[in-house]
Design a protein around this motif. Structure first.
Motif, PDB file in Angstrom:
ATOM      1  N   GLY A 203      15.800  43.856  14.964  1.00  0.00           N
ATOM      2  CA  GLY A 203      17.049  42.901  14.966  1.00  0.00           C
ATOM      3  C   GLY A 203      17.136  41.730  14.682  1.00  0.00           C
ATOM      4  N   ALA A 204      16.468  40.894  14.555  1.00  0.00           N
ATOM      5  CA  ALA A 204      16.218  39.430  14.150  1.00  0.00           C
ATOM      6  C   ALA A 204      16.331  39.283  12.713  1.00  0.00           C
ATOM      7  CB  ALA A 204      15.049  38.637  14.885  1.00  0.00           C
ATOM      8  N   GLY A 205      15.288  38.743  12.125  1.00  0.00           N
ATOM      9  CA  GLY A 205      15.336  38.561  10.652  1.00  0.00           C
ATOM     10  C   GLY A 205      14.801  39.583   9.933  1.00  0.00           C
ATOM     11  N   ALA A 206      14.329  39.693   8.826  1.00  0.00           N
ATOM     12  CA  ALA A 206      13.925  40.827   7.990  1.00  0.00           C
ATOM     13  C   ALA A 206      12.557  41.208   8.530  1.00  0.00           C
ATOM     14  CB  ALA A 206      13.760  40.330   6.557  1.00  0.00           C
ATOM     15  N   ASP A 207      11.557  40.546   9.158  1.00  0.00           N
ATOM     16  CA  ASP A 207      10.301  40.802   9.538  1.00  0.00           C
ATOM     17  C   ASP A 207      10.257  40.419  10.825  1.00  0.00           C
ATOM     18  OD1 ASP A 207       9.602  42.022   6.901  1.00  0.00           O
ATOM     19  OD2 ASP A 207       9.082  39.839   6.333  1.00  0.00           O
ATOM     20  N   GLY A 208      10.098  41.252  11.584  1.00  0.00           N
ATOM     21  CA  GLY A 208       9.736  40.953  13.143  1.00  0.00           C
ATOM     22  C   GLY A 208       8.197  40.761  13.268  1.00  0.00           C
ATOM     23  N   ILE A 209       7.954  40.072  14.395  1.00  0.00           N
ATOM     24  CA  ILE A 209       6.558  39.756  14.638  1.00  0.00           C
ATOM     25  C   ILE A 209       6.045  40.531  15.971  1.00  0.00           C
ATOM     26  CG2 ILE A 209       6.289  37.341  13.438  1.00  0.00           C
ATOM     27  CD1 ILE A 209       6.713  36.198  16.288  1.00  0.00           C
ATOM     28  N   GLY A 210       4.776  40.798  15.709  1.00  0.00           N
ATOM     29  CA  GLY A 210       4.380  41.784  16.799  1.00  0.00           C
ATOM     30  C   GLY A 210       4.262  43.109  16.449  1.00  0.00           C
ATOM     31  N   TYR A 211       4.057  44.140  17.418  1.00  0.00           N
ATOM     32  CA  TYR A 211       4.281  45.425  17.104  1.00  0.00           C
ATOM     33  C   TYR A 211       5.560  45.967  16.785  1.00  0.00           C
ATOM     34  CZ  TYR A 211      -0.495  45.369  19.446  1.00  0.00           C
ATOM     35  OH  TYR A 211      -1.613  44.916  19.790  1.00  0.00           O
ATOM     36  N   ASP A 212       5.598  46.977  15.794  1.00  0.00           N
ATOM     37  CA  ASP A 212       6.830  47.319  15.237  1.00  0.00           C
ATOM     38  C   ASP A 212       7.407  48.510  16.641  1.00  0.00           C
ATOM     39  OD1 ASP A 212       9.135  48.353  14.017  1.00  0.00           O
ATOM     40  OD2 ASP A 212       8.010  49.207  12.337  1.00  0.00           O
TER      41      ASP A 212
ATOM     42  N   GLY B 424       9.143  36.842  22.248  1.00  0.00           N
ATOM     43  CA  GLY B 424      10.228  36.851  23.288  1.00  0.00           C
ATOM     44  C   GLY B 424       9.804  38.096  24.129  1.00  0.00           C
ATOM     45  N   PRO B 425      11.154  38.493  24.997  1.00  0.00           N
ATOM     46  CA  PRO B 425      10.854  39.405  25.899  1.00  0.00           C
ATOM     47  C   PRO B 425      10.141  40.945  25.750  1.00  0.00           C
ATOM     48  CG  PRO B 425      13.222  38.626  25.596  1.00  0.00           C
ATOM     49  CD  PRO B 425      12.756  38.287  24.642  1.00  0.00           C
ATOM     50  N   THR B 426       9.906  41.103  24.520  1.00  0.00           N
ATOM     51  CA  THR B 426       9.271  42.415  24.295  1.00  0.00           C
ATOM     52  C   THR B 426       7.726  42.085  24.362  1.00  0.00           C
ATOM     53  OG1 THR B 426       9.407  41.875  21.938  1.00  0.00           O
ATOM     54  CG2 THR B 426      10.835  43.328  22.557  1.00  0.00           C
ATOM     55  N   ALA B 427       7.285  40.857  24.756  1.00  0.00           N
ATOM     56  CA  ALA B 427       5.841  40.662  24.656  1.00  0.00           C
ATOM     57  C   ALA B 427       5.181  41.347  25.884  1.00  0.00           C
ATOM     58  CB  ALA B 427       5.738  39.146  25.282  1.00  0.00           C
ATOM     59  N   ASN B 428       5.774  41.625  27.022  1.00  0.00           N
ATOM     60  CA  ASN B 428       5.373  42.519  28.079  1.00  0.00           C
ATOM     61  C   ASN B 428       5.002  43.991  27.661  1.00  0.00           C
ATOM     62  OD1 ASN B 428       5.184  40.353  29.909  1.00  0.00           O
ATOM     63  ND2 ASN B 428       7.475  40.968  30.584  1.00  0.00           N
ATOM     64  N   LEU B 429       5.880  44.480  26.791  1.00  0.00           N
ATOM     65  CA  LEU B 429       5.638  45.980  26.239  1.00  0.00           C
ATOM     66  C   LEU B 429       4.460  45.725  25.208  1.00  0.00           C
ATOM     67  CD1 LEU B 429       9.309  47.115  25.535  1.00  0.00           C
ATOM     68  CD2 LEU B 429       7.836  48.128  26.944  1.00  0.00           C
ATOM     69  N   MET B 430       4.484  44.855  24.513  1.00  0.00           N
ATOM     70  CA  MET B 430       3.272  44.772  23.501  1.00  0.00           C
ATOM     71  C   MET B 430       1.875  44.481  24.458  1.00  0.00           C
ATOM     72  SD  MET B 430       4.962  42.545  20.330  1.00  0.00           S
ATOM     73  CE  MET B 430       6.510  42.949  19.874  1.00  0.00           C
ATOM     74  N   ARG B 431       2.109  43.838  25.296  1.00  0.00           N
ATOM     75  CA  ARG B 431       0.630  43.498  26.101  1.00  0.00           C
ATOM     76  C   ARG B 431       0.271  44.772  26.677  1.00  0.00           C
ATOM     77  NH1 ARG B 431       3.002  38.788  28.176  1.00  0.00           N
ATOM     78  NH2 ARG B 431       2.664  37.246  26.937  1.00  0.00           N
ATOM     79  N   ALA B 432       1.271  45.443  27.514  1.00  0.00           N
ATOM     80  CA  ALA B 432       0.870  46.988  27.938  1.00  0.00           C
ATOM     81  C   ALA B 432       0.515  47.776  27.001  1.00  0.00           C
ATOM     82  CB  ALA B 432       2.347  47.128  28.510  1.00  0.00           C
ATOM     83  N   LEU B 433       1.018  47.892  25.796  1.00  0.00           N
ATOM     84  CA  LEU B 433       0.677  48.702  24.522  1.00  0.00           C
ATOM     85  C   LEU B 433      -0.775  48.549  24.307  1.00  0.00           C
ATOM     86  CD1 LEU B 433       1.918  51.073  22.859  1.00  0.00           C
ATOM     87  CD2 LEU B 433       2.482  49.193  21.422  1.00  0.00           C
ATOM     88  N   LYS B 434      -0.940  47.242  24.380  1.00  0.00           N
ATOM     89  CA  LYS B 434      -2.875  46.668  24.003  1.00  0.00           C
ATOM     90  C   LYS B 434      -3.273  47.119  24.989  1.00  0.00           C
ATOM     91  CE  LYS B 434      -6.279  44.219  22.329  1.00  0.00           C
ATOM     92  NZ  LYS B 434      -6.778  44.643  20.816  1.00  0.00           N
ATOM     93  N   ASP B 435      -3.197  47.116  26.004  1.00  0.00           N
ATOM     94  CA  ASP B 435      -3.918  47.624  27.495  1.00  0.00           C
ATOM     95  C   ASP B 435      -4.130  48.836  27.250  1.00  0.00           C
ATOM     96  OD1 ASP B 435      -4.479  45.519  28.886  1.00  0.00           O
ATOM     97  OD2 ASP B 435      -3.537  46.292  30.498  1.00  0.00           O
ATOM     98  N   LYS B 436      -3.370  49.876  26.958  1.00  0.00           N
ATOM     99  CA  LYS B 436      -3.318  51.054  26.777  1.00  0.00           C
ATOM    100  C   LYS B 436      -4.446  51.655  25.611  1.00  0.00           C
ATOM    101  CE  LYS B 436      -0.428  53.052  29.877  1.00  0.00           C
ATOM    102  NZ  LYS B 436      -1.093  53.988  31.028  1.00  0.00           N
ATOM    103  N   TYR B 437      -4.231  51.105  24.622  1.00  0.00           N
ATOM    104  CA  TYR B 437      -5.180  51.230  23.530  1.00  0.00           C
ATOM    105  C   TYR B 437      -6.598  50.709  23.655  1.00  0.00           C
ATOM    106  CZ  TYR B 437      -1.860  53.447  20.229  1.00  0.00           C
ATOM    107  OH  TYR B 437      -1.105  54.387  19.392  1.00  0.00           O
ATOM    108  N   ASP B 438      -6.551  49.610  23.956  1.00  0.00           N
ATOM    109  CA  ASP B 438      -7.897  48.676  23.987  1.00  0.00           C
ATOM    110  C   ASP B 438      -8.076  47.633  25.302  1.00  0.00           C
ATOM    111  OD1 ASP B 438     -10.019  47.481  22.999  1.00  0.00           O
ATOM    112  OD2 ASP B 438      -9.046  46.179  21.553  1.00  0.00           O
TER     113      ASP B 438
END
Lengths: 498, 452
Positions: A203-212, B424-438
């Motif tokens: 939802g932010a810009g064109a390319d998000g950062i981090g996992y999709d 931002g706030p999705t960082a927790n989900l991303m870390r949890a995901l990394k934790d599951k995988y690796d």
């Protein structure tokens, strides 16, 4: 691995479990008196979606109007360990909106999103719109039509299905051949996680950062959370549309024409096939579109885009049809005729209601070059089990919709439908295909998942589910076959060390 | 047999020759090398062990070995993206898929293809071009760039204007997990909703979840012809505003270029453009009559600008040079800013105000701006001020709903700034995901967002 939809066909609905009166009162307090249904008779209409073969009556149905309603409801249910699931218009064809609980026979609370149905913002400069999930798909296209835009994903049920439901199922439609499925048109989501936490994905810009995470969420069938706001891409409405109707006296010729059109590098906006059973059903119904009744199959070939050059493409497509044995190819002469051709196609499932009381629609996908042999195989299966079988499907992307007409009151026929559909699925998977192209796995196809994914792959999917939905309370029993009962998931499933 | 040191390794005390020996012993002499110099260099280290599996099963066995020995692995393809990301907290071994490079399946009539991770995108597109098809992705960088690398880094190029990004073309994937397990998602057909769409999750995950072994793609028919058109603003004082406004107007019209690039002066290459002026470059890929109609439309909409259609030779020269120069060694700095497309004029204005004399390029239809600069670019600022300036631009981008990604910078700058920025706030989900995988953080530890 046995498909057990038969077992679930007329399930004994467990009536013993009921929501605590205090909990119902709490739900009413959150949502308002007019937004909670807990009376068994009233709940009856919510016991299934458009795939009527699977039923489970919800414990209650709630009708949130705001994200906060959804969040507070989910928090409450999460606190009490009560399973729940989202529902849009209930037009789904995989029983994804059936209110299953965690244990066999257990029920769940349905969170019905229909009242969150507004267009919140249209942003032409960025070619996007922000809408609520309960918005009916076609309403969005109508809202932006005057300005020369539309929302591209167009499931056949687009006049009643919701955008939120489309997101959950990654819905397709005839035009996703050229424009892609729902996932290609979602830019951002506001989501209530199964804990009640509200979070934004993309939802932010064109390319998000981090996992999709957005990409993983779309198509997760309500098992990762509940969508409360959707940012969609708006697509420029083409300058010109040419819709061809080609009819064939041999169905194999029609499927060869499909392969040839794709192989020639043409990219029609849609490329649909209808067989003779469907032609007859449609022509006998209010959707009568003028399909030739004596044809073995018809193709609808739609080309769209810029005016310049489009007629050349249409001519080429028509020539390919003729080269592959088409008896005639004609272009819709005006918008009325064009709409009529499509109304027949999109109304086909409704029209098939004339053939029998019940209809089982499959959704397998095969490589496009395999269409002729797979189709022949499917009809042979229909003949073997003496089933009124027909096909109407998105031929351009190999997405088959074999329809198995039957009468649910006839146990013998039900059994034959069950066997035939399993055999058809195997045929498609063996041809290198998938069990679902656009309807979703839901509850309906969950037992087929091991046909295409091994244990490691299923466990990986469950691990991802665990990240979003660790207690498994959100839409249990859907999408990916669980290895454990929910609530056991608390610790998460560590597949890397399993 | 596991050695005692291997079970509780201190990364900086495992001798590289021991890792090398172990790999060669298990997989053969040619499967692992000790490399010095720039090849496969990750974070300024002088030497490194690089393993080259040739089969999916070998990749799985190598990762399983690394898992047992607790070696931290840096996944790689051709090694052209290794400088990107935060400095890994630990590394013992690079595993490159460069030799896992077969075309597994290509059925022209299906418009689909399945390739191993190390297959070069350029070579695959040469193969499919014989059938007038292609994967419509044109990521910048070395032509050796692998398809696995393109997916892992979600790399795109100017063609994204019409064709989208890697996530739009990948339909199936097989990955090898940190412990050597193999799993897949998606399939080989063009439309598929069975199971979670983990293809999306692996796209752009920079090898932090699992290593890609194989991928299936949708293809597109190659367009019949192409033309390139260049716009210059008449009023040289307001070039940026005029051209970016034109880009917004074109995007909201029936003109559908395959690429629409905004290019500022100061480029390092011999681009066939006026070296002193900003330009908006449109590339059309289509049937000739469709292209001509669009050029007429674009001419009408951009009537207030100077315009020309490049000759075929100039157009070819432009796109080749444009691609090559984007990742040229002479850029010491390379940033990517992203915001909503209509924010482009503001984004470029913010940028040039804080950091003048910057070479800017943009995917003007997508709101993606690239900043390229040579060494010495920030020399006018005091050392401490440099990171502050970049952070200021990052904040400005964030205020426009976007972000700033550092693709390349001096070690001095990356030591002070997270290259990715805030998730931002999705960082927790991303870390949890990394934790599951690796869970043991064996793949690219510390290299990705949010400390992943």
């Amino acid at each position: 691995m046995a498909a057990n939809f038969f077992r679930r066909l007329n399930p004994a609905i467990v009536m013993t479990e009921k929501l605590d009166a205090k909990l119902i009162a709490e739900l009413r307090e959150i949502l308002g008196n007019d937004a909670v249904i807990a009376d068994d008779a009233e709940l009856l209409v919510y016991e299934c979606d458009a795939m009527t073969t699977h039923k489970s009556r919800p414990l209650a149905v709630v009708f949130p109007r705001t994200t906060e309603h959804v969040s507070r409801t989910v928090k409450l249910l999460h606190k009490h360990g009560i399973p729940f699931g989202p529902r849009g218009a209930g037009t789904g064809l995989s029983s994804g909106a059936v209110a299953l609980g965690c244990e066999k026979g257990e029920r769940a609370v349905t969170i019905e999103m229909a009242r969150m149905n507004r267009v919140l913002e249209v942003d032409y400069a960025n070619r996007r719109a922000i809408v609520q999930p309960g918005l009916i798909n076609v309403r969005l296209s109508q809202a932006v039509a005057a300005r020369g835009y539309h929302y591209a994903p167009d499931p056949s049920s687009q006049t009643s299905c919701t955008i939120g439901g489309n997101v959950a199922e990654n819905a397709g439609g005839p035009h996703c051949l050229k424009y892609g499925a729902t996932t290609n048109h979602i830019l951002g989501l506001e989501v209530v996680l199964p804990t009640g936490e509200v979070i934004n994905l993309g939802g932010a810009g064109a390319d998000g950062i981090g996992y999709d995470l957005l990409g993983a969420f779309v198509g997760s069938e309500g098992t990762m959370g509940i969508t409360t706001k959707v940012t969609v891409r708006l697509t420029r409405t083409p300058q010109m549309v040419i819709t061809l109707l080609a009819d064939f006296l041999d169905l194999n010729d029609a499927s060869r024409a499909v392969s040839a059109i794709i192989a020639a590098g043409l990219l029609p906006a849609a490329l649909e096939m209808i067989d003779k059973v469907v032609i007859k059903a449609v022509e006998d119904s209010i959707y009568a579109a003028g399909y030739p009744r004596d044809a073995a199959a018809c193709l609808i070939v739609e080309l769209d885009g810029l005016r310049a050059g489009l007629e050349t493409q249409a001519k080429q497509a028509a020539e390919i049809c003729y080269q592959n044995g088409a008896r005639s190819v004609r272009a819709a002469s005006d918008e009325t005729e064009r709409k009529k051709l499509w109304a027949g196609r999109k109304g086909a499932f409704g029209a098939l209601g004339r053939v029998s009381p019940d209809l089982f629609v499959q959704d397998a996908v095969v490589p496009r070059t395999k269409l002729p042999e797979v189709l022949a195989g499917i009809y042979a299966v229909g003949a073997k089990y003496n089933i009124r079988l027909s096909t109407v499907f998105h031929a351009g992307d190999g997405n088959l919709h074999p329809n198995l007409n039957f009468d649910g009151r006839d146990p013998d026929e039900v059994e034959r439908v069950h066997k035939a559909s399993k055999e058809i699925m195997k045929l498609c998977v063996d041809a290198g295909g998938s069990i679902s192209g656009e309807h979703g796995v839901g509850l309906d196809k969950i037992d087929y998942m091991p046909m295409i994914f091994d244990q490691n792959s299923l466990e990986t999917m469950l691990a991802v589910k665990d990240v979003f939905n660790p207690l498994g309370l959100c839409n249990p029993g859907k999408a990916v076959p669980a290895q454990k009962m929910c609530r056991e998931h608390k610790k998460g499933f560590d597949f890397a060390n399993a | 047999m596991e050695t005692p040191q291997a079970t509780s390794p201190n990364p900086y005390t495992i001798p590289l020759d021991k890792i090398l020996h172990r790999l060669r012993e298990m997989f053969g002499e040619d499967r692992a090398q000790l490399l010095r110099g720039a090849e496969f260099r990750v974070a300024g280290e002088t030497e490194r062990v690089v393993a080259f599996p040739q089969q999916r099963e070998e990749l799985s066995e190598m990762l399983e070995l690394a898992h047992r020995e607790r070696w931290r692995v840096i996944p790689a393809g051709a090694g052209t993206w290794l400088e990107m990301g935060n400095k890994p907290t630990q590394m013992h071994l690079v595993i490159s898929t460069a030799r896992l490079n077969r075309v597994v399946e290509y059925e022209p009539a299906d418009l689909t293809g399945t390739v191993e991770a190390g297959c070069s995108l350029t070579e695959f597109n040469q193969l499919t071009a014989k059938h007038r098809q292609f994967i419509p992705l044109d990521p910048f960088g070395d032509p050796r760039l692998t398809i696995g690398g393109t997916i892992a880094t979600a790399s795109s190029g100017p063609l994204r204007c019409a064709y989208g990004t890697p996530r739009d073309w990948l339909v199936g994937i097989t990955v090898v997990h940190a412990d050597g397990k193999i799993s897949k998602a998606g399939g080989k057909v063009v439309k598929n909703v069975a199971g979670y769409d983990l293809c999306k999750l692996y796209t752009g995950s920079y090898g932090t979840l699992a290593m890609i072994a194989e991928m299936s793609f949708k293809l597109r028919a190659l367009p019949a012809s192409e033309k390139t058109m260049v716009f210059y603003a008449d009023d040289q004082k307001n070039e940026i505003e005029l051209l970016s406004t034109l880009a917004v107007a074109l995007s909201d019209s029936d003109v559908q270029p395959a690429a629409m690039e905004f290019v500022s002066p100061g480029h390092n290459a011999s681009l066939p453009l006026d070296p002193h002026r900003h330009a908006l470059v449109l590339r059309f890929l289509n049937e000739p009559e469709t292209i001509n109609a669009q050029i007429d439309d674009a001419t009408r909409i951009g009537g207030y600008c100077q315009r020309s259609v490049l000759s075929e030779a100039d157009a070819a020269r432009f796109w080749t040079a444009y691609h090559e120069s984007e990742t040229a060694d002479d850029w010491a700095y390379s940033f990517r800013l992203s915001a909503l497309p209509a924010e482009l004029p503001g984004l470029v204005a913010d940028l040039t105000q804080v950091l003048p004399d910057t070479h800017v390029r943009a995917h003007a239809g997508n709101g993606v701006v690239r900043v390229l600069a040579p060494l010495g670019w920030l020399d006018n600022f005091k050392t401490k001020e440099r990171a502050r300036k970049v952070a200021e631009v990052r904040r400005a981008a964030q205020a426009r709903g976007g972000q700033l990604l550092i693709l390349r910078a001096t070690p001095e700058l990356t030591a002070q700034l997270d290259v990715w920025g805030e998730v931002g706030p999705t960082a927790n989900l991303m870390r949890a995901l990394k934790d599951k995988y690796d869970p043991q953080s064996q793949l690219n530890p510390g290299r990705f967002v949010a400390g992943i």
